[in-house]
Scaffold this motif. Structure first.
Motif, PDB file in Angstrom:
ATOM      1  N   GLY A  66      -3.369  -7.849  -1.371  1.00  0.00           N
ATOM      2  CA  GLY A  66      -4.079  -6.863  -0.568  1.00  0.00           C
ATOM      3  C   GLY A  66      -5.386  -7.386   0.000  1.00  0.00           C
ATOM      4  N   THR A  87      -5.922  -0.282  -2.037  1.00  0.00           N
ATOM      5  CA  THR A  87      -6.602  -1.476  -1.569  1.00  0.00           C
ATOM      6  C   THR A  87      -7.526  -1.960  -2.681  1.00  0.00           C
ATOM      7  N   THR A 100       0.869  -1.174   0.000  1.00  0.00           N
ATOM      8  CA  THR A 100       0.000   0.000   0.000  1.00  0.00           C
ATOM      9  C   THR A 100       0.912   1.231   0.000  1.00  0.00           C
TER      10      THR A 100
END
Length: 163
Positions: free
Chosen positions: A90, A80, A10
């Motif tokens: 993810g 995400t 991320t």
């Protein structure tokens, strides 16, 4: 899909690792250099435990710097994934392996986990990760473990990881 060796992160995880790298290469590296210099000034290096401890710390720190540089170089930074039940990096996957109990894990990199989170993590490059990547909730696939044993995996659920 990620290429072999790619690490899915991320933006938050990437920024955290970059900050750690900057700290290790800047202030922390300078601290260790100063510790080594101070210990060297104490005299005989053969029996100088402070010097040897500082050199050991330096080796560990340089190894961590190399690890971070490699990880950040291979990083694929993404948002995400959508909550669509499709397994991808993810996602927190709930799976039943060989008809056993349900197991919950993150498909991605450990660095994406929040501090204190105790989820298991599987890379998309592992045998399990490769087998389930792109599959959907309700799918059953088989994969061969590095030991040569074949396993069946039922995807019970897949939802985006929330830090």
């Amino acid at each position: 899909m990620t290429d072999q060796g790619t690490v899915w992160l991320t933006q938050e995880a990437y920024d955290k690792l970059q900050a750690e790298l900057d700290d290790l290469k800047g202030p922390r590296r300078q601290e260790i250099i100063e510790k080594i210099a101070a210990a060297r000034d104490e005299g005989d290096l053969k029996e100088n435990s402070g010097y040897h401890a500082a050199k050991d710390d330096q080796g560990k720190q340089e190894a961590r710097i190399r690890q971070l540089e490699d990880m950040l170089r291979k990083a694929e930074v993404g948002e995400t994934p959508p909550n669509d039940g499709v397994v991808e990096p993810g996602m927190v996957v709930t799976a039943r392996i060989d008809g056993g109990d349900e197991e919950k894990f993150l498909l991605g990199a450990r660095e994406n986990l929040s501090e204190g989170d105790v989820l298991d993590v599987y890379s998309p490059q592992t045998a399990l990760g490769s087998a389930i990547n792109g599959k959907s909730k309700g799918d059953t696939v088989t994969y061969t473990a590095p030991t040569g044993k074949e396993f069946s995996v039922e995807i019970v659920d897949a939802e985006p990881y929330k830090a």
